[in-house]
Design an enzyme around this catalytic site. Sequence first.
Site, short mmCIF file in Angstrom:
data_model
loop_
_atom_site.label_atom_id
_atom_site.label_comp_id
_atom_site.label_asym_id
_atom_site.label_seq_id
_atom_site.Cartn_x
_atom_site.Cartn_y
_atom_site.Cartn_z
CG ASN A 183 -0.10 -0.28 2.48
OD1 ASN A 183 0.41 1.32 2.50
ND2 ASN A 183 -0.41 -1.19 3.15
NE ARG A 184 -0.64 6.95 -3.49
CZ ARG A 184 -1.21 7.27 -3.88
NH1 ARG A 184 -2.37 7.32 -5.09
NH2 ARG A 184 -0.31 8.43 -4.26
#
Length: 384
Positions: A183-184
């Site tokens: 994920n970011r």
Amino acid sequence: MRLLRETGHDVRVVPTESALKFVGAATWEALSGHPVTHEVWDDVPSVAHVERGRWADLVIVAPATADLLARAVAGMADDLLTTSLLTATCPVLFAPAMHTEMWLHPATQANVSTLRSRGMHVLPPAVGRLTGADSGPGRLPEPAQIMAAALPLLAPQDLAGRRVLVSAGGTREPLDPVRYLGNRSSGRQGVAVAQRARDRGAQVTLVAAHLDIDPPGGVDVIEVDTAASLRQAMVERLTEADVIVMAAAVADFRPAEVAEHKIKKTDSGRAEAISLALERTADVLVELVEARSAGQVIIGFAAETGSAAASALEIGREKLTRKGCDLLVVNDVSGDRVFGRDTNEAVILDRSGPDVDVPRASKAAVADTLWDTVAQRYLTHPIK
Ligand code: CTP
């Protein structure tokens, strides 16, 4: 100077006459936004030689030369810097820089001991290449190290004696030896939470999952990879913590099977699309809440985009109840406003008190508002 300005501090520069041979007054004036002089005879009506020291919340002398340390010990007052040091009643931090022989000389060492015995803070110089061809102890500590020593001197010590466990970053769930689902999350907000807890006197453990930035000094760092390893690190340390902050972005699903060898696009014949089977991971926050002991404070984070049916805040309120934590920090992450950035804005939802709005500010300032809320609303009992 830049690091201090970026963390919201107003900085005035008081050079010695010699210091201006290295960096001129115009540079310092442009960087600080204030006039710069080394003279006690400039700006006489404002009694600058007394006013500077009284104005400051913290004095940092960087670089502190052998000569300056000696003059500070003797209480000299022959320029604006030494008069400012004599009138300052705030903490004073010296960051020495000189050649190794000068640093190791008994005179300098005695001066350092004297300054420390007066309650002043003297950083040990860094070891490395000096101005000439020589190297050894005597290098000016890196700006980040000076900041790590300076910030606690400016912060309230309202978390002194408290043990804080923070998770930050984003987990990665392997698909095969070269690929993962991730994920970011950059970890910046969680790192700021850990760093400000440290600055405010807490003993901090940071469970770090793939941070984009270096973890802060002065905290115990446990590196983790997957949701499962993050869960294990948190559960193992749960009983040792007074406050737990789940700032990490933890995967909710992981590949049901991890391929032993790299998956080839021909593995599924000539298929144009393949499907991945995913399985649920444990909800760490819920597990920590269920296992917690009396008096432990547990804080969650929620990055929401909102939906057609509910706003980010409505989703956050429902999540606070479902997860059972004390506080939930809700970010609206729609429109790319948070990930990897240096600023953030949030609403802190409190299961037993009013919401706290945190307007857009540095991630350190957001962390400070969180710690203000925790200290005022939850840590009112004395330390065990
Ligand atoms: N969290 C956790 N374990 C997980 C997923 C999330 O501990 N497997 C924690 C996060 O660290 C965060 C909080 O739960 O503090 C909220 O995370 P979020 O991803 O928003 O919650 P979800 O339960 O995944 O909710 P949803 O999928 O409905 O958005």
